[in-house]
Design a protein around this motif. Structure first.
Motif, mmCIF file in Angstrom:
data_model
loop_
_atom_site.group_PDB
_atom_site.id
_atom_site.type_symbol
_atom_site.label_atom_id
_atom_site.label_comp_id
_atom_site.label_asym_id
_atom_site.label_seq_id
_atom_site.Cartn_x
_atom_site.Cartn_y
_atom_site.Cartn_z
ATOM 1 N N THR A 43 -36.256 -33.722 -34.048
ATOM 2 C CA THR A 43 -34.915 -33.269 -33.665
ATOM 3 C C THR A 43 -34.053 -34.388 -33.087
ATOM 4 O O THR A 43 -32.918 -34.133 -32.673
ATOM 5 C CB THR A 43 -35.029 -32.149 -32.608
ATOM 6 N N LEU A 44 -34.554 -35.606 -33.077
ATOM 7 C CA LEU A 44 -33.859 -36.705 -32.393
ATOM 8 C C LEU A 44 -32.422 -36.917 -32.871
ATOM 9 O O LEU A 44 -31.553 -37.260 -32.072
ATOM 10 C CB LEU A 44 -34.656 -38.003 -32.543
ATOM 11 N N ASP A 45 -32.151 -36.674 -34.139
ATOM 12 C CA ASP A 45 -30.803 -36.905 -34.667
ATOM 13 C C ASP A 45 -29.907 -35.676 -34.594
ATOM 14 O O ASP A 45 -28.759 -35.724 -35.038
ATOM 15 C CB ASP A 45 -30.894 -37.399 -36.113
ATOM 16 N N THR A 46 -30.412 -34.587 -34.008
ATOM 17 C CA THR A 46 -29.639 -33.338 -33.906
ATOM 18 C C THR A 46 -29.778 -32.732 -32.509
ATOM 19 O O THR A 46 -29.990 -31.529 -32.348
ATOM 20 C CB THR A 46 -30.102 -32.322 -34.982
ATOM 21 N N LEU A 47 -29.626 -33.565 -31.503
ATOM 22 C CA LEU A 47 -29.816 -33.077 -30.131
ATOM 23 C C LEU A 47 -28.754 -32.060 -29.712
ATOM 24 O O LEU A 47 -29.057 -31.131 -28.958
ATOM 25 C CB LEU A 47 -29.872 -34.244 -29.142
ATOM 26 N N TYR A 48 -27.533 -32.201 -30.196
ATOM 27 C CA TYR A 48 -26.517 -31.210 -29.841
ATOM 28 C C TYR A 48 -26.963 -29.821 -30.292
ATOM 29 O O TYR A 48 -26.892 -28.856 -29.530
ATOM 30 C CB TYR A 48 -25.152 -31.550 -30.450
ATOM 31 N N GLU A 49 -27.429 -29.723 -31.524
ATOM 32 C CA GLU A 49 -27.861 -28.433 -32.054
ATOM 33 C C GLU A 49 -29.073 -27.901 -31.278
ATOM 34 O O GLU A 49 -29.132 -26.717 -30.934
ATOM 35 C CB GLU A 49 -28.192 -28.558 -33.546
ATOM 36 N N LEU A 50 -30.018 -28.775 -30.971
ATOM 37 C CA LEU A 50 -31.207 -28.366 -30.218
ATOM 38 C C LEU A 50 -30.827 -27.821 -28.842
ATOM 39 O O LEU A 50 -31.269 -26.752 -28.433
ATOM 40 C CB LEU A 50 -32.165 -29.554 -30.052
ATOM 41 N N TYR A 51 -29.980 -28.549 -28.147
ATOM 42 C CA TYR A 51 -29.655 -28.172 -26.768
ATOM 43 C C TYR A 51 -28.521 -27.152 -26.668
ATOM 44 O O TYR A 51 -28.103 -26.801 -25.571
ATOM 45 C CB TYR A 51 -29.372 -29.424 -25.940
ATOM 46 N N SER A 52 -28.045 -26.647 -27.790
ATOM 47 C CA SER A 52 -27.063 -25.561 -27.786
ATOM 48 C C SER A 52 -27.744 -24.191 -27.738
ATOM 49 O O SER A 52 -27.063 -23.177 -27.635
ATOM 50 C CB SER A 52 -26.171 -25.652 -29.027
ATOM 51 N N GLN A 53 -29.051 -24.176 -27.803
ATOM 52 C CA GLN A 53 -29.801 -22.925 -27.761
ATOM 53 C C GLN A 53 -29.849 -22.383 -26.331
ATOM 54 O O GLN A 53 -29.731 -23.143 -25.366
ATOM 55 C CB GLN A 53 -31.229 -23.158 -28.261
ATOM 56 N N PRO A 54 -30.049 -21.076 -26.176
ATOM 57 C CA PRO A 54 -30.154 -20.490 -24.827
ATOM 58 C C PRO A 54 -31.277 -21.152 -24.015
ATOM 59 O O PRO A 54 -32.348 -21.446 -24.552
ATOM 60 C CB PRO A 54 -30.477 -19.018 -25.099
ATOM 61 N N GLY A 55 -30.990 -21.403 -22.749
ATOM 62 C CA GLY A 55 -31.970 -22.002 -21.856
ATOM 63 C C GLY A 55 -32.102 -23.503 -21.987
ATOM 64 O O GLY A 55 -32.922 -24.123 -21.322
ATOM 65 N N HIS A 56 -31.311 -24.118 -22.846
ATOM 66 C CA HIS A 56 -31.332 -25.560 -23.087
ATOM 67 C C HIS A 56 -30.019 -26.175 -22.590
ATOM 68 O O HIS A 56 -28.974 -25.534 -22.669
ATOM 69 C CB HIS A 56 -31.422 -25.869 -24.581
ATOM 70 N N ALA A 57 -30.071 -27.417 -22.150
ATOM 71 C CA ALA A 57 -28.854 -28.159 -21.798
ATOM 72 C C ALA A 57 -29.151 -29.655 -21.886
ATOM 73 O O ALA A 57 -30.274 -30.093 -21.608
ATOM 74 C CB ALA A 57 -28.382 -27.803 -20.397
ATOM 75 N N TYR A 58 -28.133 -30.418 -22.286
ATOM 76 C CA TYR A 58 -28.271 -31.868 -22.375
ATOM 77 C C TYR A 58 -26.944 -32.493 -21.985
ATOM 78 O O TYR A 58 -25.880 -31.985 -22.342
ATOM 79 C CB TYR A 58 -28.650 -32.300 -23.801
#
Length: 167
Positions: A47-62
């Motif tokens: 997921t390294l190249d799609t961190l925005y998408e990963l951290y847009s999930q509930p319970g996630h933040a970046y």
């Protein structure tokens, strides 16, 4: 005579256009410390190249650290995979040299833990490596304690330093 000056750094939530920049930061810092993909470090995460998408999930933040419009660091928090639902993980804390020593890692970690508490997490886990002495010192300062066994399924098999903190 040398005069030390603080640089202007800002901290903000990750945006879609930050994906390539923060992936580059993580790859650069990983290379600096010899944290290679073949050893299972973050640089190998799919997921390294799609961190925005990963951290847009509930319970996630970046969050990213920005200097003069350039992403120079970042870090986040997310539920710990394959674990008890009250445990989150402090993740992907990487800073280029120009962002170090400015208090941004501490500020970001505190923001991440505050976010995690608001999401209902009661414990925060992290994994790192002994090479990152400054990071370990920060985590200990923030109240993380070393634990002997890994938690969850992070896939970071060479991260031999594991820490946990009650939120």
């Amino acid at each position: 005579m040398t005069i030390a000056t603080r640089v202007d750094l800002s901290l903000r939530p990750i945006a879609p256009h930050d994906n390539a920049a923060i992936a580059s930061v993580i790859r650069t810092v990983s290379a600096e410390y010899g944290l290679t993909a073949d050893k299972g470090y973050t640089v190998a995460d799919p997921t390294l190249d799609t961190l925005y998408e990963l951290y847009s999930q509930p319970g996630h933040a970046y969050w990213v650290v920005v200097r003069d419009g350039k992403v120079v660091g970042g870090g986040g928090v997310a539920p710990l995979s394959c674990s008890e639902p009250d445990i989150c993980e402090l993740q992907k804390m990487y800073f280029l040299p120009e962002a170090r020593g400015q208090g941004q890692a501490k500020k970001l970690a505190l923001m991440a833990m505050d976010f995690a508490k608001q999401q209902g997490f009661t414990r925060c886990y992290l994994e790192t490596t002994a090479f990152l002495k400054e990071a370990i010192a920060l985590y200990e300062h923030l109240g993380f304690s070393r634990i002997s066994e890994p938690l969850g399924c992070t896939g970071h098999v060479d991260c031999e330093v594991r820490m946990l903190k009650s939120l």
